[in-house]
Write a protein that holds these residues in place. Structure first.
Motif, mmCIF file in Angstrom:
data_model
loop_
_atom_site.group_PDB
_atom_site.id
_atom_site.type_symbol
_atom_site.label_atom_id
_atom_site.label_comp_id
_atom_site.label_asym_id
_atom_site.label_seq_id
_atom_site.Cartn_x
_atom_site.Cartn_y
_atom_site.Cartn_z
ATOM 1 N N SER A 23 1.187 8.121 23.789
ATOM 2 C CA SER A 23 1.806 8.986 22.779
ATOM 3 C C SER A 23 1.892 8.309 21.411
ATOM 4 O O SER A 23 1.858 8.993 20.381
ATOM 5 C CB SER A 23 3.208 9.407 23.227
ATOM 6 O OG SER A 23 4.029 8.270 23.440
ATOM 7 N N PHE A 24 1.980 6.985 21.382
ATOM 8 C CA PHE A 24 2.145 6.291 20.102
ATOM 9 C C PHE A 24 0.941 6.482 19.177
ATOM 10 O O PHE A 24 1.124 6.835 17.996
ATOM 11 C CB PHE A 24 2.404 4.802 20.327
ATOM 12 C CG PHE A 24 2.699 4.039 19.065
ATOM 13 C CD1 PHE A 24 3.986 3.940 18.584
ATOM 14 C CD2 PHE A 24 1.670 3.436 18.348
ATOM 15 C CE1 PHE A 24 4.254 3.247 17.410
ATOM 16 C CE2 PHE A 24 1.928 2.752 17.185
ATOM 17 C CZ PHE A 24 3.224 2.652 16.711
ATOM 18 N N PRO A 25 -0.307 6.260 19.638
ATOM 19 C CA PRO A 25 -1.436 6.473 18.713
ATOM 20 C C PRO A 25 -1.529 7.893 18.197
ATOM 21 O O PRO A 25 -1.875 8.117 17.027
ATOM 22 C CB PRO A 25 -2.656 6.105 19.568
ATOM 23 C CG PRO A 25 -2.130 5.238 20.647
ATOM 24 C CD PRO A 25 -0.750 5.746 20.935
ATOM 25 N N ARG A 26 -1.212 8.877 19.043
ATOM 26 C CA ARG A 26 -1.271 10.262 18.593
ATOM 27 C C ARG A 26 -0.204 10.539 17.541
ATOM 28 O O ARG A 26 -0.476 11.179 16.507
ATOM 29 C CB ARG A 26 -1.086 11.189 19.788
ATOM 30 C CG ARG A 26 -2.211 11.084 20.823
ATOM 31 C CD ARG A 26 -1.940 11.963 22.020
ATOM 32 N NE ARG A 26 -2.986 11.822 23.025
ATOM 33 C CZ ARG A 26 -2.980 12.419 24.210
ATOM 34 N NH1 ARG A 26 -1.955 13.208 24.541
ATOM 35 N NH2 ARG A 26 -3.986 12.251 25.055
ATOM 36 N N LEU A 27 1.010 10.072 17.796
ATOM 37 C CA LEU A 27 2.079 10.246 16.806
ATOM 38 C C LEU A 27 1.740 9.536 15.500
ATOM 39 O O LEU A 27 1.953 10.084 14.407
ATOM 40 C CB LEU A 27 3.392 9.711 17.382
ATOM 41 C CG LEU A 27 4.596 9.705 16.430
ATOM 42 C CD1 LEU A 27 4.960 11.128 16.014
ATOM 43 C CD2 LEU A 27 5.790 9.012 17.076
ATOM 44 N N TYR A 28 1.189 8.347 15.617
ATOM 45 C CA TYR A 28 0.815 7.555 14.438
ATOM 46 C C TYR A 28 -0.232 8.290 13.601
ATOM 47 O O TYR A 28 -0.125 8.388 12.373
ATOM 48 C CB TYR A 28 0.299 6.195 14.904
ATOM 49 C CG TYR A 28 0.046 5.210 13.794
ATOM 50 C CD1 TYR A 28 1.019 4.925 12.853
ATOM 51 C CD2 TYR A 28 -1.174 4.534 13.713
ATOM 52 C CE1 TYR A 28 0.788 4.000 11.842
ATOM 53 C CE2 TYR A 28 -1.412 3.613 12.716
ATOM 54 C CZ TYR A 28 -0.431 3.355 11.778
ATOM 55 O OH TYR A 28 -0.660 2.447 10.780
ATOM 56 N N ILE A 42 0.837 -1.205 0.000
ATOM 57 C CA ILE A 42 0.000 0.000 0.000
ATOM 58 C C ILE A 42 0.872 1.256 0.000
ATOM 59 O O ILE A 42 0.612 2.219 -0.741
ATOM 60 C CB ILE A 42 -0.942 -0.011 1.214
ATOM 61 C CG1 ILE A 42 -1.940 -1.171 1.095
ATOM 62 C CG2 ILE A 42 -1.684 1.312 1.337
ATOM 63 C CD1 ILE A 42 -2.822 -1.338 2.308
ATOM 64 N N ALA A 43 1.918 1.256 0.815
ATOM 65 C CA ALA A 43 2.785 2.430 0.899
ATOM 66 C C ALA A 43 3.492 2.691 -0.432
ATOM 67 O O ALA A 43 3.562 3.845 -0.896
ATOM 68 C CB ALA A 43 3.799 2.243 2.019
ATOM 69 N N ILE A 56 -1.815 11.576 8.814
ATOM 70 C CA ILE A 56 -2.516 12.750 8.277
ATOM 71 C C ILE A 56 -1.572 13.614 7.450
ATOM 72 O O ILE A 56 -1.909 14.062 6.339
ATOM 73 C CB ILE A 56 -3.146 13.558 9.421
ATOM 74 C CG1 ILE A 56 -4.296 12.768 10.058
ATOM 75 C CG2 ILE A 56 -3.666 14.907 8.919
ATOM 76 C CD1 ILE A 56 -4.868 13.411 11.295
ATOM 77 N N LEU A 57 -0.368 13.862 7.960
ATOM 78 C CA LEU A 57 0.587 14.695 7.229
ATOM 79 C C LEU A 57 1.046 14.023 5.938
ATOM 80 O O LEU A 57 1.241 14.696 4.914
ATOM 81 C CB LEU A 57 1.791 15.011 8.116
ATOM 82 C CG LEU A 57 1.519 15.950 9.305
ATOM 83 C CD1 LEU A 57 2.789 16.129 10.135
ATOM 84 C CD2 LEU A 57 1.011 17.301 8.816
ATOM 85 N N ALA A 58 1.228 12.697 5.964
ATOM 86 C CA ALA A 58 1.646 11.988 4.746
ATOM 87 C C ALA A 58 0.582 12.097 3.663
ATOM 88 O O ALA A 58 0.882 12.369 2.492
ATOM 89 C CB ALA A 58 1.938 10.524 5.080
ATOM 90 N N THR A 74 5.682 8.881 4.669
ATOM 91 C CA THR A 74 5.170 7.535 4.336
ATOM 92 C C THR A 74 6.096 6.460 4.884
ATOM 93 O O THR A 74 5.636 5.432 5.402
ATOM 94 C CB THR A 74 5.033 7.393 2.814
ATOM 95 O OG1 THR A 74 4.147 8.408 2.320
ATOM 96 C CG2 THR A 74 4.466 6.032 2.451
ATOM 97 N N ALA A 75 7.415 6.680 4.779
ATOM 98 C CA ALA A 75 8.367 5.712 5.342
ATOM 99 C C ALA A 75 8.215 5.608 6.857
ATOM 100 O O ALA A 75 8.258 4.511 7.424
ATOM 101 C CB ALA A 75 9.788 6.126 4.971
ATOM 102 N N VAL A 76 8.027 6.761 7.532
ATOM 103 C CA VAL A 76 7.824 6.738 8.988
ATOM 104 C C VAL A 76 6.525 6.011 9.333
ATOM 105 O O VAL A 76 6.469 5.225 10.286
ATOM 106 C CB VAL A 76 7.814 8.173 9.540
ATOM 107 C CG1 VAL A 76 7.472 8.170 11.030
ATOM 108 C CG2 VAL A 76 9.166 8.832 9.322
#
Length: 258
Positions: free
Chosen positions: A164-169, A114-115, A174-176, A144-146
């Motif tokens: 913090s992980f779900p928020r960072l994810y 998908i990526a 969203i930014l990608a 996308t790599a992150v």
């Protein structure tokens, strides 16, 4: 045979595989709704057909960059898609077991597929690239790599506990997607803006030597056909400026319209 022709043939193969797979799956679904039972083997055949169609769609997306500078990204996407497709078919036709590790490998392959499909579509859609478009494209590929790395951490259950992980994810995803949408849109808009002259923009005429006559000689007499070379030159110049031949003539000789 040139690379463009090879890429076109490969994309055509993926397209036909996708069309045939989806047609077979649709026909089988209609038969199931009408009361026809395929049994366990028929169900595996149907699932395999749908799987081939979905991965053919992913490989078609990756093949969009075969005729461009980023063809290595497309080749990587096709290779990963084919490997994941093969592993999917193995899991469909093998004996069922509760071991989760093979499915972790499958989910990892699907994530990479998908990526890479998304990245190839973005790269193929940004034909016009200035400094801003390159920056957005690099940000999209990096994010996308992150996102892939974070998804693999989720799949393999390593180091994702905490709030913090779900928020960072979510922020990374969203930014990608945002960068992946903005880059092709801005590329298309800037490409059109570069071709079309703005309102009131005066068309520059070639400089003339001092003392040269300002009068223009008629290109042809009334009733006579235009010179084919002149017609071809007008069509090329109109295509370069993004206007029609009539608009080009009106811009070049505005007084002669009256």
């Amino acid at each position: 045979m040139d690379e463009r022709g090879v890429g076109l043939r490969i994309r055509r193969v993926f397209l036909w595989a996708m069309v045939v797979s989806f047609c077979v799956a649709a026909g089988a679904g209609i038969l199931v709704l009408l009361g026809v039972s395929f049994g366990e083997t028929g169900g595996k055949v149907l699932l395999s057909t749908v799987t081939v169609g979905l991965f053919s769609l992913a490989m078609l997306c990756c093949g969009a960059t075969f005729a461009r500078a980023g063809r290595s990204l497309g080749v990587a996407g096709v290779v990963v898609s084919m490997l994941t497709l093969g592993w999917s078919l193995v899991l469909i036709w093998r004996e069922w077991s509760w071991d989760f590790e093979p499915f972790q490998v499958l989910f990892s392959g699907i994530t990479l597929t998908i990526a890479l499909s998304f990245a190839n579509l973005v790269v193929a859609s940004t034909a016009h690239r200035d400094q801003l478009i390159r920056l957005l494209l690099a940000a999209c590929l990096g994010l996308t790599a992150v996102a892939v790395l974070l998804t693999l951490l989720l799949i393999w259950d390593s180091g994702w506990e905490g709030e913090s992980f779900p928020r960072l994810y979510g922020v990374v995803l969203i930014l990608a997607v945002l960068c992946g949408v903005l880059a092709p849109l801005l590329s298309s808009l800037r490409k059109r803006a570069g071709r079309t002259p703005g309102p009131g923009h005066a068309v520059a005429e070639p400089p003339m030597a001092e003392g040269a006559a300002v009068e223009r000689e008629p290109v042809s007499r009334p009733g006579e056909p235009l010179d084919p070379a002149l017609v071809a030159a007008l069509e090329r110049e109109a295509a370069r400026r993004g206007v029609s031949v009539v608009q080009l003539v009106h811009q070049q000789w505005p007084r002669e319209r009256e």
